[in-house]
Design a protein around this motif. Structure first.
Motif, short mmCIF file in Angstrom:
data_model
loop_
_atom_site.label_atom_id
_atom_site.label_comp_id
_atom_site.label_asym_id
_atom_site.label_seq_id
_atom_site.Cartn_x
_atom_site.Cartn_y
_atom_site.Cartn_z
N THR A 62 73.15 -8.61 22.34
CA THR A 62 74.02 -7.44 22.46
C THR A 62 73.38 -6.48 23.44
OG1 THR A 62 72.97 -6.31 20.59
CG2 THR A 62 74.94 -7.60 20.10
N PRO A 63 74.20 -5.63 24.07
CA PRO A 63 73.65 -4.67 25.03
C PRO A 63 72.89 -3.55 24.33
CG PRO A 63 76.01 -4.32 24.75
CD PRO A 63 75.65 -5.54 23.96
N VAL A 64 72.19 -2.76 25.09
CA VAL A 64 71.42 -1.58 24.66
C VAL A 64 70.20 -1.99 23.83
CG1 VAL A 64 71.44 0.70 23.57
CG2 VAL A 64 73.51 -0.14 24.73
N MET A 65 70.43 -2.50 22.63
CA MET A 65 69.35 -3.04 21.79
C MET A 65 69.82 -4.40 21.29
SD MET A 65 67.88 -1.76 18.08
CE MET A 65 66.71 -0.52 18.56
N ASN A 66 69.09 -5.46 21.67
CA ASN A 66 69.54 -6.79 21.28
C ASN A 66 69.17 -7.11 19.83
OD1 ASN A 66 66.89 -7.95 21.15
ND2 ASN A 66 66.91 -8.23 23.37
N GLY A 67 69.62 -8.26 19.37
CA GLY A 67 69.40 -8.65 17.98
C GLY A 67 67.95 -8.86 17.62
N LYS A 68 67.15 -9.33 18.56
CA LYS A 68 65.72 -9.50 18.30
C LYS A 68 65.07 -8.15 18.04
CE LYS A 68 65.42 -13.52 21.32
NZ LYS A 68 64.82 -14.06 22.54
N GLN A 69 65.41 -7.17 18.88
CA GLN A 69 64.86 -5.82 18.72
C GLN A 69 65.33 -5.20 17.40
OE1 GLN A 69 66.55 -4.63 22.47
NE2 GLN A 69 64.53 -4.36 23.39
N LEU A 70 66.60 -5.40 17.06
CA LEU A 70 67.12 -4.87 15.81
C LEU A 70 66.40 -5.52 14.63
CD1 LEU A 70 69.06 -3.22 14.07
CD2 LEU A 70 70.76 -5.04 14.37
N TYR A 71 66.16 -6.81 14.69
CA TYR A 71 65.46 -7.50 13.61
C TYR A 71 64.06 -6.92 13.43
CZ TYR A 71 63.74 -11.30 10.67
OH TYR A 71 63.21 -12.03 9.63
N GLN A 72 63.37 -6.64 14.54
CA GLN A 72 62.04 -6.02 14.45
C GLN A 72 62.13 -4.65 13.79
OE1 GLN A 72 59.21 -7.67 15.09
NE2 GLN A 72 60.56 -9.39 15.53
N SER A 73 63.17 -3.90 14.09
CA SER A 73 63.39 -2.60 13.47
C SER A 73 63.63 -2.76 11.96
CB SER A 73 64.57 -1.89 14.12
OG SER A 73 64.90 -0.71 13.43
N ILE A 74 64.42 -3.76 11.59
CA ILE A 74 64.69 -4.02 10.17
C ILE A 74 63.39 -4.39 9.45
CG2 ILE A 74 65.82 -5.63 8.57
CD1 ILE A 74 68.23 -5.63 10.53
N LEU A 75 62.56 -5.20 10.08
CA LEU A 75 61.28 -5.56 9.48
C LEU A 75 60.44 -4.31 9.17
CD1 LEU A 75 60.22 -8.63 11.67
CD2 LEU A 75 60.68 -8.66 9.22
N ARG A 76 60.45 -3.34 10.08
CA ARG A 76 59.66 -2.11 9.91
C ARG A 76 60.31 -1.13 8.95
NH1 ARG A 76 59.92 -2.34 15.27
NH2 ARG A 76 61.22 -0.48 15.40
N LYS A 77 61.60 -0.87 9.14
CA LYS A 77 62.26 0.24 8.44
C LYS A 77 63.03 -0.17 7.18
CE LYS A 77 64.37 3.20 11.18
NZ LYS A 77 65.24 3.71 12.25
N HIS A 78 63.49 -1.40 7.12
CA HIS A 78 64.32 -1.86 6.00
C HIS A 78 63.90 -3.27 5.57
CE1 HIS A 78 66.97 1.55 6.72
NE2 HIS A 78 66.97 1.21 7.99
N PRO A 79 62.64 -3.45 5.17
CA PRO A 79 62.17 -4.81 4.84
C PRO A 79 62.97 -5.49 3.73
CG PRO A 79 60.58 -3.15 4.14
CD PRO A 79 61.61 -2.44 4.96
N GLU A 80 63.62 -4.69 2.89
CA GLU A 80 64.44 -5.26 1.81
C GLU A 80 65.65 -6.02 2.36
OE1 GLU A 80 66.36 -1.34 2.74
OE2 GLU A 80 64.30 -2.05 2.65
N LEU A 81 66.00 -5.78 3.62
CA LEU A 81 67.16 -6.45 4.23
C LEU A 81 66.80 -7.73 4.99
CD1 LEU A 81 69.32 -3.55 5.74
CD2 LEU A 81 69.88 -5.07 3.84
#
Length: 131
Positions: A62-81
Motif C-alpha cells: 500500500t502507498p504511504v506506509m506499506n504492510g510490512k511497516q504497519l506490521y512492525q508498528s503492530i508488533l511495537r504498539k499492539h502486540p496483542e493483534l
C-alpha cells in the motif's frame, strides 16, 4: 462461515484497491462482521490507536506506509493483534515479500481472491485465535 458469536467481530481491512475493498466489505458484512477500511498503513495505524479489532487484513503493498511497516508498528504498539493479522498481496514472486510472509508466520491470502477464499482464510484466522 457465518459469524455466529453473540459479539460482533470487528475487522480492519488495509487495502488501496477500491474493488478489493468492496469485495472485502460486502463479503464480510454479509457474514456478520463489522468492517472498517484503511487505504494505507498510516491510516490503519491511526485507526488501530483508537479502536479495537479482532482481525486485521493487511495488503503488503500500500502507498504511504506499506504492510510490512504497519506490521512492525503492530508488533511495537499492539502486540496483542499480531496473531490476528492476515496478509494479502498480488506480489508473491518477489523474494523479499515471500521471505517476509514466511518469517512473520501469519496467514496469507494471495490476490486475486474470491469471496469464498476470503471467508475461508478469515474462518481459519478466527479458529487460530479461539473465536
Amino acid at each position: 462461515m457465518k459469524n455466529s458469536s453473540a459479539k460482533v467481530t470487528r475487522m480492519l481491512v488495509v487495502e488501496d484497491e477500491p474493488t478489493i475493498c468492496r469485495v472485502c466489505s460486502q463479503t464480510l458484512n454479509s457474514e456478520g462482521f463489522e468492517v472498517d477500511i484503511a487505504a494505507n498503513g498510516s491510516i490503519a495505524e491511526d485507526i488501530l490507536d483508537k479502536k479495537k479489532y479482532d482481525l486485521v487484513l493487511i495488503d503488503i503493498r500500500t502507498p504511504v506506509m506499506n504492510g510490512k511497516q504497519l506490521y512492525q508498528s503492530i508488533l511495537r504498539k499492539h502486540p496483542e493483534l499480531v496473531s490476528c493479522v492476515i496478509f494479502t498481496t498480488g506480489d508473491v514472486l518477489g523474494g523479499d515479500t515471500l521471505s517476509f510472509i514466511e518469517q512473520a508466520g501469519r496467514l496469507f491470502l494471495p490476490k486475486p481472491f474470491t469471496p469464498d477464499e476470503l471467508k475461508s482464510v478469515v474462518g481459519e484466522a478466527l479458529k487460530r485465535i479461539g473465536k
